[in-house]
Design a protein around this motif. Structure first.
Motif, PDB file in Angstrom:
ATOM      1  N   LEU A 311      29.303  56.466 -11.212  1.00  0.00           N
ATOM      2  CA  LEU A 311      28.561  56.282  -9.969  1.00  0.00           C
ATOM      3  C   LEU A 311      27.892  54.915  -9.894  1.00  0.00           C
ATOM      4  CD1 LEU A 311      26.779  59.769  -9.875  1.00  0.00           C
ATOM      5  CD2 LEU A 311      28.945  59.130  -8.777  1.00  0.00           C
ATOM      6  N   TYR A 312      27.684  54.300 -11.053  1.00  0.00           N
ATOM      7  CA  TYR A 312      27.000  52.999 -11.111  1.00  0.00           C
ATOM      8  C   TYR A 312      27.439  52.309 -12.391  1.00  0.00           C
ATOM      9  CZ  TYR A 312      23.233  49.528 -11.480  1.00  0.00           C
ATOM     10  OH  TYR A 312      22.527  48.365 -11.602  1.00  0.00           O
ATOM     11  N   ARG A 313      27.567  50.959 -12.327  1.00  0.00           N
ATOM     12  CA  ARG A 313      28.004  50.210 -13.504  1.00  0.00           C
ATOM     13  C   ARG A 313      27.494  48.777 -13.381  1.00  0.00           C
ATOM     14  NH1 ARG A 313      32.642  50.238 -17.044  1.00  0.00           N
ATOM     15  NH2 ARG A 313      33.306  48.144 -17.635  1.00  0.00           N
ATOM     16  N   ILE A 314      26.963  48.240 -14.491  1.00  0.00           N
ATOM     17  CA  ILE A 314      26.505  46.844 -14.488  1.00  0.00           C
ATOM     18  C   ILE A 314      26.585  46.273 -15.899  1.00  0.00           C
ATOM     19  CG2 ILE A 314      24.065  47.408 -14.882  1.00  0.00           C
ATOM     20  CD1 ILE A 314      23.340  45.061 -13.024  1.00  0.00           C
ATOM     21  N   ASP A 315      26.945  44.989 -15.988  1.00  0.00           N
ATOM     22  CA  ASP A 315      26.858  44.221 -17.232  1.00  0.00           C
ATOM     23  C   ASP A 315      25.768  43.181 -17.003  1.00  0.00           C
ATOM     24  OD1 ASP A 315      27.056  42.449 -19.370  1.00  0.00           O
ATOM     25  OD2 ASP A 315      29.240  42.568 -19.452  1.00  0.00           O
ATOM     26  N   PRO A 316      24.662  43.227 -17.770  1.00  0.00           N
ATOM     27  CA  PRO A 316      23.529  42.323 -17.512  1.00  0.00           C
ATOM     28  C   PRO A 316      23.862  40.845 -17.636  1.00  0.00           C
ATOM     29  CG  PRO A 316      22.889  44.127 -18.955  1.00  0.00           C
ATOM     30  CD  PRO A 316      24.372  44.178 -18.858  1.00  0.00           C
ATOM     31  N   GLY A 317      24.942  40.486 -18.347  1.00  0.00           N
ATOM     32  CA  GLY A 317      25.313  39.088 -18.475  1.00  0.00           C
ATOM     33  C   GLY A 317      24.991  38.505 -19.839  1.00  0.00           C
ATOM     34  N   TYR A 318      25.738  37.509 -20.220  1.00  0.00           N
ATOM     35  CA  TYR A 318      25.647  36.906 -21.554  1.00  0.00           C
ATOM     36  C   TYR A 318      24.274  36.291 -21.820  1.00  0.00           C
ATOM     37  CZ  TYR A 318      26.304  33.382 -25.196  1.00  0.00           C
ATOM     38  OH  TYR A 318      26.162  32.589 -26.318  1.00  0.00           O
ATOM     39  N   GLY A 319      23.739  36.551 -23.016  1.00  0.00           N
ATOM     40  CA  GLY A 319      22.494  35.927 -23.453  1.00  0.00           C
ATOM     41  C   GLY A 319      21.296  36.261 -22.596  1.00  0.00           C
ATOM     42  N   THR A 320      21.265  37.464 -22.071  1.00  0.00           N
ATOM     43  CA  THR A 320      20.226  37.837 -21.109  1.00  0.00           C
ATOM     44  C   THR A 320      19.202  38.795 -21.707  1.00  0.00           C
ATOM     45  OG1 THR A 320      21.803  37.635 -19.301  1.00  0.00           O
ATOM     46  CG2 THR A 320      19.786  38.864 -18.848  1.00  0.00           C
ATOM     47  N   ASN A 321      17.898  38.454 -21.566  1.00  0.00           N
ATOM     48  CA  ASN A 321      16.838  39.454 -21.752  1.00  0.00           C
ATOM     49  C   ASN A 321      16.713  40.177 -20.416  1.00  0.00           C
ATOM     50  OD1 ASN A 321      15.639  39.215 -24.463  1.00  0.00           O
ATOM     51  ND2 ASN A 321      15.287  37.087 -23.841  1.00  0.00           N
ATOM     52  N   TYR A 322      17.451  41.254 -20.279  1.00  0.00           N
ATOM     53  CA  TYR A 322      17.526  41.884 -18.958  1.00  0.00           C
ATOM     54  C   TYR A 322      16.361  42.831 -18.709  1.00  0.00           C
ATOM     55  CZ  TYR A 322      19.791  45.729 -21.565  1.00  0.00           C
ATOM     56  OH  TYR A 322      20.074  46.729 -22.452  1.00  0.00           O
ATOM     57  N   ASN A 323      16.011  42.932 -17.425  1.00  0.00           N
ATOM     58  CA  ASN A 323      14.944  43.808 -16.945  1.00  0.00           C
ATOM     59  C   ASN A 323      15.416  44.353 -15.607  1.00  0.00           C
ATOM     60  OD1 ASN A 323      12.585  44.969 -15.922  1.00  0.00           O
ATOM     61  ND2 ASN A 323      11.260  43.441 -16.850  1.00  0.00           N
ATOM     62  N   LEU A 324      16.065  45.521 -15.630  1.00  0.00           N
ATOM     63  CA  LEU A 324      16.769  46.037 -14.467  1.00  0.00           C
ATOM     64  C   LEU A 324      16.032  47.214 -13.829  1.00  0.00           C
ATOM     65  CD1 LEU A 324      20.343  46.131 -16.043  1.00  0.00           C
ATOM     66  CD2 LEU A 324      19.384  44.314 -14.605  1.00  0.00           C
ATOM     67  N   ASP A 325      15.927  47.207 -12.511  1.00  0.00           N
ATOM     68  CA  ASP A 325      15.445  48.362 -11.747  1.00  0.00           C
ATOM     69  C   ASP A 325      16.657  48.997 -11.073  1.00  0.00           C
ATOM     70  OD1 ASP A 325      12.872  47.824 -12.489  1.00  0.00           O
ATOM     71  OD2 ASP A 325      12.316  46.837 -10.622  1.00  0.00           O
ATOM     72  N   ILE A 326      16.965  50.231 -11.434  1.00  0.00           N
ATOM     73  CA  ILE A 326      18.173  50.905 -10.946  1.00  0.00           C
ATOM     74  C   ILE A 326      17.772  52.174 -10.204  1.00  0.00           C
ATOM     75  CG2 ILE A 326      20.350  51.993 -11.614  1.00  0.00           C
ATOM     76  CD1 ILE A 326      20.261  50.266 -14.171  1.00  0.00           C
ATOM     77  N   VAL A 327      18.249  52.326  -8.974  1.00  0.00           N
ATOM     78  CA  VAL A 327      18.012  53.545  -8.206  1.00  0.00           C
ATOM     79  C   VAL A 327      19.018  54.603  -8.659  1.00  0.00           C
ATOM     80  CG1 VAL A 327      17.967  54.593  -5.921  1.00  0.00           C
ATOM     81  CG2 VAL A 327      17.139  52.257  -6.235  1.00  0.00           C
ATOM     82  N   ILE A 328      18.515  55.760  -9.077  1.00  0.00           N
ATOM     83  CA  ILE A 328      19.376  56.832  -9.566  1.00  0.00           C
ATOM     84  C   ILE A 328      20.158  57.433  -8.394  1.00  0.00           C
ATOM     85  CG2 ILE A 328      19.478  59.041 -10.778  1.00  0.00           C
ATOM     86  CD1 ILE A 328      18.471  56.809 -12.531  1.00  0.00           C
ATOM     87  N   PRO A 329      21.497  57.373  -8.424  1.00  0.00           N
ATOM     88  CA  PRO A 329      22.270  57.909  -7.296  1.00  0.00           C
ATOM     89  C   PRO A 329      22.322  59.434  -7.298  1.00  0.00           C
ATOM     90  CG  PRO A 329      23.748  57.071  -8.998  1.00  0.00           C
ATOM     91  CD  PRO A 329      22.358  56.736  -9.442  1.00  0.00           C
ATOM     92  N   GLN A 330      22.618  59.995  -6.140  1.00  0.00           N
ATOM     93  CA  GLN A 330      22.798  61.441  -6.037  1.00  0.00           C
ATOM     94  C   GLN A 330      23.975  61.875  -6.906  1.00  0.00           C
ATOM     95  OE1 GLN A 330      22.717  62.951  -2.061  1.00  0.00           O
ATOM     96  NE2 GLN A 330      23.730  64.872  -2.608  1.00  0.00           N
ATOM     97  N   ASP A 331      23.852  63.055  -7.498  1.00  0.00           N
ATOM     98  CA  ASP A 331      24.863  63.645  -8.399  1.00  0.00           C
ATOM     99  C   ASP A 331      24.849  63.014  -9.784  1.00  0.00           C
ATOM    100  OD1 ASP A 331      25.760  65.390  -6.378  1.00  0.00           O
ATOM    101  OD2 ASP A 331      27.123  63.852  -5.602  1.00  0.00           O
TER     102      ASP A 331
END
Length: 536
Positions: A311-331
């Motif tokens: 339902l959702y997919r992401i790669d934060p990217g090379y060399g990243t201190n990632y800080n992601l806000d993700i909306v939880i999808p239905q189902d």
């Protein structure tokens, strides 16, 4: 003599007229068109009758009388259309006549009466007035009844006939252990959670045991079990028939470790393998924050449904201190983080909607006035994450109060706490202290004007900080006790410089120029203020 008779006749006529007027007034007062009846036809009196009917229908639908009798009001808040419990001080302080009415009617002190706000959302009402319900006597009170010539009250009639006992055997309990994975809930990530779906028909009692049936507990909500076997049973209290189910629980190897949800950003789990947790459907549409580090190796964060459809997919990217806000999808059913290497890590998973938040309004900087430094913040709204449940707030160490969409003023140094209690008794809480180091980082801080020479405001590193200047202090002397190298600018509304003072003094005084609207203060690394004040 004739004159006296004329006067007597006139007096008699006047008396008759007065009597007729009084009779008419009496008829008007006590007829259906009198002020009391007319008052009862007012908007909120009509609402009162309407809400009474709605509550009757709601109770009939829920078979409330039967349930109340059987459960002895143990779960009245889940049965009747109520929300928050009423703070008695509100009635005592604001509507004393309503208190008298309640006490006369119940023959109890108001402290002994279980009053709740009627939940208009539950009964599907768009009424604007506030009403209370006594869950034991089932009486409804108009919260502001004094507006209708005294407190109006009605008693709810019994709306359900006695029903026959349920003689069917219970359905077998269904145990959901989330396969041993931690689960993302509205309160954050919870580990070792087990939910049981029981038969909810009449005269069925439901229990569970985590010690092989030696002791049984009534099921009230999710059970915590790190590992082992859980038993669940349902009993028909009339026939004595019972059914049972069981499930053995263990944590799988690919479960997300506790370091990723321990509320400590300095702990983490290393990458290189797939790690997953489950998602409770109650957080569909909510936002989850995920933080970590993605090295050269690809890292995929994905959300799957029960059929493993992505339902959702992401790669934060090379060399990243990632800080992601993700909306939880239905189902959404499962969240997984896959790939990476030993340099990759997952630091923290946090539910952003799991706590109350504050909508705020106010100046970014404090203001120097003739009465000292003034700075306040208005809490325009407290945003509670759940539509149902008790909504409370307090200031500092004060008493908890019911939140009624009111604006709240905070002074310097005050903290507001907001808490919500759901129907299971679970609590979620958050707080906000004014001023905030993150929101007001550019302001000259409160330690610089708290009247205490033992406190010290150190800006830290090389920094510029600000304070607004009110025209009431133009021409007055400002004394500053400080240390370190500093530059002070007095600027007008166009931020044009009116005066500049560079110093290393520990105690200096300067007259505030006319037209100053902003004090700009430059600090070097060790510069700071012990105290600033107006002096004669």
């Amino acid at each position: 003599m004739k004159q006296q008779k004329a006067i007597t006749l006139i007096a008699l006529v006047i008396t008759i007229i007065v009597l007729l007027i009084l009779a008419g007034v009496s008829i008007w007062i006590f007829s259906n068109e009198g002020p009391i009846e007319r008052a009862k036809m007012s908007k909120f009196a009509t609402e009162f009758r309407e809400i009474e009917e709605q509550v009757k229908l709601y109770m009939a639908d829920k078979q409330a009388d039967f349930i109340i009798e059987k459960q002895k009001l143990e779960n009245e808040q889940q049965i009747l259309p109520v929300s928050n419990k009423v703070q008695k001080e509100e009635i005592q302080n604001k509507y004393p006549s309503l208190q008298i009415t309640i006490e006369e009617l119940t023959e109890k002190s108001i402290e002994e009466v279980n009053l709740y706000w009627i939940n208009k959302e539950v009964i599907g009402s768009e009424l604007t007035h506030n009403y209370l319900i006594d869950v034991e006597t089932k009486q409804i009170y108009d919260y502001e009844g004094e507006k209708i010539y005294g407190s109006i009250w009605h008693t709810l009639e019994k709306s359900v006939e006695p029903v026959e006992d349920n003689l069917d055997p219970p359905q077998e309990p269904v145990i959901d252990s989330y396969d041993g994975y931690p689960i993302l809930t509205r309160y954050g990530v919870k580990n070792n959670q087990i939910k049981i779906l029981y038969d909810k028909k009449r005269n069925i009692e439901n229990y569970y045991s985590i010690d092989a049936g030696q002791t049984w507990q009534k099921y009230t909500g999710a059970v915590t079990l790190a590992g082992g076997t859980i038993l669940a049973k349902s009993i028909n209290t009339v026939t004595g028939v019972e059914v049972m189910s069981s499930k053995t629980v263990s944590t799988p190897n690919d479960a997300v470790g506790e370091e990723a949800y321990d509320e400590n950003i300095n702990t983490f789990i290393a990458g290189g393998s797939k790690k997953c947790l489950m998602i409770d459907e109650e957080v569909w549409g909510w936002t989850v924050n995920i933080q970590g580090y993605r090295s050269v190796a690809s890292t995929i964060i994905s959300i799957l449904d029960k059929n493993n459809k992505e339902l959702y997919r992401i790669d934060p990217g090379y060399g990243t201190n990632y800080n992601l806000d993700i909306v939880i999808p239905q189902d959404a059913y499962k969240l997984c983080i896959e790939g990476g290497d030993s340099f990759t890590n997952l630091k923290e998973i946090t539910m952003l909607n799991a706590k109350p938040t504050f909508t705020k309004q106010g100046e970014e900087y404090p203001t120097l006035t003739q009465n000292g430094v003034e700075w306040s913040r208005t809490i325009k709204r407290i945003n509670y994450p759940l539509t149902e449940g008790q909504k409370l707030y307090k200031i500092d160490n004060g008493e908890w109060k019911i939140y009624q969409n009111n604006e709240i003023e905070l002074e310097i140094g005050q903290t507001i706490y907001a808490k919500q209690i759901d129907q299971n008794g679970d609590e979620i809480e958050n707080s906000y202290t004014f001023p905030s180091q993150t929101e007001n980082i550019g302001a000259i801080w409160k330690e610089a004007y708290d009247g205490n020479l033992d406190t010290f405001y150190l800006a830290g590193n090389v920094a510029t900080r600000y304070m607004k200047i009110d025209e009431s202090v133009w021409g007055k002397k400002l004394r500053i006790l400080s240390k370190g190298y500093q530059i002070v600018y007095f600027k007008n509304q166009n931020l044009a410089q009116l005066y500049r003072f560079e110093h290393r003094q520990t105690d200096y005084t300067h007259v505030i120029p006319k037209g100053t609207t902003m004090l700009e203060y430059y600090f070097n690394e060790d510069g700071g203020i012990y105290e600033m004040m107006l002096v004669d």
